[in-house]
Design an enzyme around this catalytic site. Sequence first.
Site, PDB file in Angstrom:
ATOM      1  N   GLU A   1      -5.273   1.077   2.562  1.00 34.81           N
ATOM      2  CA  GLU A   1      -4.989   0.046   3.555  1.00 34.81           C
ATOM      3  C   GLU A   1      -5.092   0.609   4.963  1.00 34.81           C
ATOM      4  O   GLU A   1      -5.572  -0.062   5.871  1.00 34.81           O
ATOM      5  CB  GLU A   1      -3.597  -0.534   3.324  1.00 34.81           C
ATOM      6  CG  GLU A   1      -3.356  -1.872   4.044  1.00 34.81           C
ATOM      7  CD  GLU A   1      -2.888  -1.735   5.484  1.00 34.81           C
ATOM      8  OE1 GLU A   1      -2.942  -2.734   6.221  1.00 34.81           O
ATOM      9  OE2 GLU A   1      -2.468  -0.622   5.885  1.00 34.81           O
TER      10      GLU A   1
ATOM     11  N   HIS B   1       0.839  -1.195   0.000  1.00 34.07           N
ATOM     12  CA  HIS B   1       0.000   0.000   0.000  1.00 34.07           C
ATOM     13  C   HIS B   1       0.871   1.239   0.000  1.00 34.07           C
ATOM     14  O   HIS B   1       1.956   1.272   0.603  1.00 34.07           O
ATOM     15  CB  HIS B   1      -0.967   0.014   1.194  1.00 34.07           C
ATOM     16  CG  HIS B   1      -0.321   0.019   2.550  1.00 34.07           C
ATOM     17  ND1 HIS B   1       0.022   1.181   3.204  1.00 34.07           N
ATOM     18  CD2 HIS B   1       0.025  -0.985   3.383  1.00 34.07           C
ATOM     19  CE1 HIS B   1       0.546   0.894   4.378  1.00 34.07           C
ATOM     20  NE2 HIS B   1       0.569  -0.418   4.518  1.00 34.07           N
TER      21      HIS B   1
ATOM     22  N   HIS C   1       3.703   3.831  12.651  1.00 41.47           N
ATOM     23  CA  HIS C   1       2.638   4.701  13.143  1.00 41.47           C
ATOM     24  C   HIS C   1       3.114   5.647  14.246  1.00 41.47           C
ATOM     25  O   HIS C   1       2.289   6.350  14.838  1.00 41.47           O
ATOM     26  CB  HIS C   1       1.426   3.895  13.628  1.00 41.47           C
ATOM     27  CG  HIS C   1       0.702   3.171  12.537  1.00 41.47           C
ATOM     28  ND1 HIS C   1      -0.634   2.850  12.626  1.00 41.47           N
ATOM     29  CD2 HIS C   1       1.112   2.674  11.345  1.00 41.47           C
ATOM     30  CE1 HIS C   1      -1.008   2.202  11.535  1.00 41.47           C
ATOM     31  NE2 HIS C   1       0.043   2.083  10.746  1.00 41.47           N
TER      32      HIS C   1
ATOM     33  N   ASP D   1      -0.529   4.328   0.821  1.00 40.58           N
ATOM     34  CA  ASP D   1      -1.045   5.298   1.788  1.00 40.58           C
ATOM     35  C   ASP D   1      -0.364   5.113   3.142  1.00 40.58           C
ATOM     36  O   ASP D   1       0.137   4.036   3.468  1.00 40.58           O
ATOM     37  CB  ASP D   1      -2.559   5.190   1.923  1.00 40.58           C
ATOM     38  CG  ASP D   1      -3.028   3.813   2.376  1.00 40.58           C
ATOM     39  OD1 ASP D   1      -2.459   2.811   1.912  1.00 40.58           O
ATOM     40  OD2 ASP D   1      -3.962   3.733   3.208  1.00 40.58           O
TER      41      ASP D   1
ATOM     42  N   GLU E   1       4.212  -5.979   4.385  1.00 43.58           N
ATOM     43  CA  GLU E   1       4.010  -5.326   5.681  1.00 43.58           C
ATOM     44  C   GLU E   1       5.231  -5.537   6.579  1.00 43.58           C
ATOM     45  O   GLU E   1       5.892  -6.581   6.514  1.00 43.58           O
ATOM     46  CB  GLU E   1       2.771  -5.893   6.376  1.00 43.58           C
ATOM     47  CG  GLU E   1       1.458  -5.476   5.761  1.00 43.58           C
ATOM     48  CD  GLU E   1       1.128  -4.019   6.010  1.00 43.58           C
ATOM     49  OE1 GLU E   1       1.787  -3.390   6.861  1.00 43.58           O
ATOM     50  OE2 GLU E   1       0.213  -3.497   5.354  1.00 43.58           O
TER      51      GLU E   1
END
Length: 380
Positions: A133, A66, A348, A68, A162
């Site tokens: 995602e 992904h 994150h 994003d 990932e």
Amino acid sequence: MSDILHLTSELIRRASVTPEDAGCQALLGERLGRAGFSVERLRYGVVDNLWATHGSAAPVLVFLGHTDVVPSGPVEQWSSPPFEPTLRNGHLHGRGAADMKSGVAAMTLALEEFVRRHPDHHGTLALLLTSDEEGPSIDGVARVAEEFRRRGQRIDWCLVGEPSSQDRLGDLIRVGRRGSLHGQLTVRGVQGHVAYAEMALNPIHAAAPALAELAATRWDEGNADFPPTSLQISNIHAGTGASNIIPGSLDVTFNFRFGTASTAAGLRQRLEACLTRHALDFSVDWNLSGEAFLTREGPLRDAVTATVESICAVTPTASTGGGTSDGRFIAPLGAEVVELGPRNASIHKIDECVSLLDLERLPGLYLGVAERLLGGAPRA
């Protein structure tokens, strides 16, 4: 500057906060087009998806990623601007550095190198990218999977980029994921004055015994591949804010994380049966984010393990832990799904980063998997 550092940096500069792609897929699609891939853009709503293929026969190996990223959070708390790739202390910093622009860049370089080395490879090599995602995951891989079903597009193996690694690159791979079932429960009562409780029905009081029973329920015992199912209540709300009003309704948000020992349908039935047994006036709005899936030992797991052992000198642990990934939409198509990527310690977070040493090895990992599965001359 190496190719992988340059390309990852170029992707980080594009502030592709979900569902925005910010030109990432155009950049990668142009590269793959020049390398001989057929590139198709699938846009649903505001979401960009890219499907690039080389070859047309079976078996089909898909790299999945992904473009994003999650929002940066407070910019002033970053040591350097989140969308300005910055080298510091042996790491590349920037939002998406680990999750997962390094993986996307590495997969792109690996695919380019693979077709350069093996222009007449057997099977089909593909890259699937989405910009949905980190968001609701409705118009991304979920919609693409629907389109693939309509077309009859088969996928034999899917390698997801990932960030799976923990303490060192390649030490852990994901070979499955728990299912995720969300619920929004509304329990209806009768609003009234707290001094005249006999004329009202407090939904908090009515629901409390049922919620306590649900929280204490042992939903299953798990199995060798998955832990026991977990129910977590994440939010409870009732009332107007006034201290002298009995609320007319209670809203409860909850989530099941479940393995293959349970099914979403079975969990729904058991929860609603409990609420009915407690004589509640209720409704539940259900949302199944994905069923549990598991990839057992086979060609993809073997190829990933052998490649990690060769390049990283570690035998990866096979895990089904963590949250969800877009692999949950590909597994129901009949594909083996494995996740392999950089370390996830900073994803994150403020000052997200990827080790430069790990970054330089990522393309070789993905290339090695492709060569073990599709390398060499076409099969007779």
